[in-house]
Write an enzyme that holds these catalytic residues in place. Structure first.
Site, PDB file in Angstrom:
ATOM      1  N   LYS A 274       0.840  -1.199   0.000  1.00 10.10           N
ATOM      2  CA  LYS A 274       0.000   0.000   0.000  1.00 10.10           C
ATOM      3  C   LYS A 274       0.880   1.256   0.000  1.00 10.10           C
ATOM      4  CE  LYS A 274      -3.883  -1.906   2.673  1.00 10.10           C
ATOM      5  NZ  LYS A 274      -4.938  -1.714   1.654  1.00 10.10           N
ATOM      6  N   ARG A 348     -10.156 -11.733   2.180  1.00  5.15           N
ATOM      7  CA  ARG A 348     -11.006 -12.790   1.617  1.00  5.15           C
ATOM      8  C   ARG A 348     -10.313 -14.144   1.654  1.00  5.15           C
ATOM      9  NH1 ARG A 348     -11.434  -9.391  -3.847  1.00  5.15           N
ATOM     10  NH2 ARG A 348     -11.133  -7.764  -2.280  1.00  5.15           N
TER      11      ARG A 348
HETATM   12  N1  BES Z   1      -8.116  -3.861   4.474  1.00  2.00           N
HETATM   13  C1  BES Z   1      -8.282  -3.450   3.131  1.00  2.00           C
HETATM   14  C2  BES Z   1      -9.590  -2.701   2.898  1.00  2.00           C
HETATM   15  C3  BES Z   1      -9.709  -1.371   3.575  1.00  2.00           C
HETATM   16  C4  BES Z   1      -9.338  -0.225   2.913  1.00  2.00           C
HETATM   17  C5  BES Z   1     -10.227  -1.258   4.835  1.00  2.00           C
HETATM   18  C6  BES Z   1      -9.465   1.009   3.521  1.00  2.00           C
HETATM   19  C7  BES Z   1     -10.353  -0.032   5.455  1.00  2.00           C
HETATM   20  C8  BES Z   1      -9.966   1.106   4.789  1.00  2.00           C
HETATM   21  C9  BES Z   1      -8.258  -4.667   2.209  1.00  2.00           C
HETATM   22  O1  BES Z   1      -7.457  -5.711   2.627  1.00  2.00           O
HETATM   23  C10 BES Z   1      -7.733  -4.205   0.901  1.00  2.00           C
HETATM   24  O2  BES Z   1      -6.589  -3.843   0.859  1.00  2.00           O
HETATM   25  N2  BES Z   1      -8.572  -4.217  -0.109  1.00  2.00           N
HETATM   26  C11 BES Z   1      -8.190  -3.754  -1.387  1.00  2.00           C
HETATM   27  C12 BES Z   1      -8.688  -4.763  -2.384  1.00  2.00           C
HETATM   28  C13 BES Z   1      -8.120  -4.576  -3.746  1.00  2.00           C
HETATM   29  C14 BES Z   1      -6.647  -4.930  -3.773  1.00  2.00           C
HETATM   30  C15 BES Z   1      -8.888  -5.452  -4.704  1.00  2.00           C
HETATM   31  C16 BES Z   1      -8.833  -2.394  -1.613  1.00  2.00           C
HETATM   32  O3  BES Z   1      -9.951  -2.182  -1.150  1.00  2.00           O
HETATM   33  O4  BES Z   1      -8.180  -1.535  -2.190  1.00  2.00           O
HETATM   34 MN    MN Z   2      -5.459  -5.487   1.995  1.00  2.00          MN
END
Ligand code: BES
Ligand code: MN
Ligand code: ZN
Length: 501
Positions: A274, A348
């Site tokens: 990230k 997931r």
């Molecule tokens: N934990 C994150 C989702 C999230 C984002 C929670 C912001 C709270 C605040 C999750 O694991 C994630 O990174 N999801 C990605 C999925 C993507 C790579 C398909 C996302 O939402 O960007």
């Molecule tokens: Mn994630």
């Protein structure tokens, strides 16, 4: 903050009295108005305070009484006052008085003409809201000046039939304990709360009769949870799967209801790392597991008449030489193969194995998972509703209703087969991300691959787990969103002889 239900009005400290719409004084407000030669009536003439919901007005050092202040709190139209309005009033008063230096406040709760609620119930709800609104996570503030700290130490809620009010509050106090536990867990930084230490916190629930089983890496491997392990393998902090049980049902072998929580104690994204800005927020990527733990605290605390299984998938998602790579194919416990396109879509993968395991082992009559699963749900719903996905309309309706009743609102999202094409993989049974669009839906559909036909709901709480703006009963920080909702669902629909409330 200590909460009591005194039998008389206070002689000193702060006193809060209710005003309903159009500046209508409650009976205690009238009494105090007389004792202060009309201070309240005069104050109402010179400001915008009308007695609407969520309004608060403070009168300092009133002549005629030894009180430090009188706080007027608005309740709006008595005909439509509900539990949430009273909780908000309690939260508003405590938050206001906490900035004044007063350590003692009594909130007077009077019977109101045309209000549908009984006075003891009203008083209990005010106390509940005050407690939730007075919460603060301050264990790492070591040099805060006493005059900056929230000042309220003792809260009294004064109402006719104090004993009945205290009794009504007992049950709510247990729910508050659960909410507070969730908030504490969500607020902890990831160097303190990692899979093993989270599991240790769960073990503390043994004291109130919860059975707690902690699976370590060897046991998780033996079960074949390779999707979960793939996420965990980049971290020196080994994963844990926690299984908790509360057997309050009429029969020990009644099929349980199951709650499953995503517990990513920190989500860097892994190799699909990230961006740095805001990454610290990913300490609360264990929000789902936090809610499930707090819910168990609440249900066991109030001795809910129901059999419950709760399961947490606890992992840390880190990049390292042992981390899983984009393109890796893992075989989940169910036997399905998954192409890991993006290591940041890790929740997931964790849930896939935990859902499958719980379903196979306990044959629950219903499964509900909670997860801070997607940023996309925040794009869709913002912070005021969590996303609800369900394969069963009745369960979905029950959840929506519980959301309205507790203020932890849900919005139902589609779980339609037509989105399946998004997660087709050329090399494995499915892949772990879709394309740019409908990210929360493809994530939910991914989970559905690991759930059989029994009733199941998935709550995407990414937008509601953290509260960014102070609210009357939800201070800034970990919100605990989900505990009250699911406590209510259980009470209304799964508890035998349980209270309807
Ligand atoms: N934990 C994150 C989702 C999230 C984002 C929670 C912001 C709270 C605040 C999750 O694991 C994630 O990174 N999801 C990605 C999925 C993507 C790579 C398909 C996302 O939402 O960007
Ligand atoms: Mn994630
Ligand atoms: Zn995540």
């Amino acid at each position: 903050m200590k909460i009591e239900f005194p039998e008389s009005l206070p002689k000193s400290g702060a006193l809060a009295v209710a005003v309903t719409k159009d500046k209508t004084l409650s009976s205690t407000a009238k009494l105090i108005d007389q004792q202060t030669q009309g201070a309240i009536t005069r104050a109402l003439k010179v400001g915008r305070f009308t007695g609407e919901k969520d309004q608060v007005l403070e009168l300092v050092a009133p002549a005629g009484l030894n009180l430090s202040r009188i706080v007027l709190y608005g309740l709006g139209d008595p005909k439509v006052i509900d539990a949430l309005a009273l909780e908000n009033a309690g939260g508003n008063v405590v938050q206001r008085v906490s900035g004044t230096g007063d350590s003692d406040v009594v909130i007077a709760v009077d019977a109101l003409p045309r209000c549908k609620l009984k006075t003891p119930t009203m008083a209990a709800e005010v106390a509940f809201g005050a407690r939730l609104g007075g919460y603060r996570f301050d264990r790492y503030l070591t040099d805060e000046k006493p005059e900056k700290k929230p000042s309220v130490k003792r809260l009294g809620v004064y109402a006719k039939n104090a004993a009945a009010a205290a009794r009504a509050y007992e049950r709510l106090a247990e729910v508050a304990e659960g909410v507070e536990l969730t908030r504490n867990l969500v607020s902890e930084p990831a160097n303190v709360l990692y899979p093993a230490s989270f599991a240790a916190r769960c073990e503390e629930l043994k004291d109130i009769g919860v059975k707690v089983e902690v699976l370590d890496l060897a046991q998780i491997k033996k079960l074949g949870m390779r999707a979960l392990i793939g996420v965990a393998q980049g971290s020196a902090n080994e994963p844990r799967v926690v299984i908790m049980r509360w057997n309050g049902g009429a029969k020990a072998d009644d099929k349980p209801i199951a709650f499953i929580g995503k517990g990513v104690t920190f989500d860097t994204g892994g190799i699909s790392i990230k961006p740095a800005a805001g990454m610290e927020e990913m300490k609360w990527d264990m929000g789902g597991a936090g809610v499930v733990t707090g819910l168990m605290r609440a249900l066991a605390g109030r001795k809910a008449k129901v059999n419950v299984v709760a399961a947490l998938g606890l992992v840390e998602n880190m990049p390292s030489s042992t981390a899983q790579r984009p393109g890796d194919v893992v075989k989940a416990m169910s036997g399905k193969t998954i192409e890991v396109i993006n290591t940041d879509a890790e929740g997931r993968l964790v849930l896939a194995d935990v859902l499958w395991h719980i379903q196979q082992r306990f044959k629950p009559k219903v499964m509900i998972d909670l997860a801070t699963l997607t940023g996309a749900i925040i794009v869709a719903l913002g912070h005021n509703h969590a996303g609800l996905f369900a394969n069963n309309d009745r369960l979905a309706d029950w959840l929506l209703e519980a959301g309205l009743a507790t203020g932890e609102r849900l919005w139902r999202m589609p779980l339609h087969d037509s989105y399946e094409q998004d997660i087709k993989s050329p090399i494995a049974d499915i892949k772990n991300v879709g394309d740019r669009w409908a990210g929360s839906i493809s994530a939910a559909l991914f989970l559905k691959h690991f759930v059989n036909d029994g009733p199941w709901a998935h709550l995407d709480i990414a937008g509601t787990t953290w509260c960014y703006k102070n609210q009357p009963t939800v201070p800034k920080g970990g919100s605990g969103f989900g505990v009250r909702l699911l406590d209510r669902l259980v009470a209304d629909h799964y508890e035998r002889g349980g209270a309807k409330k």
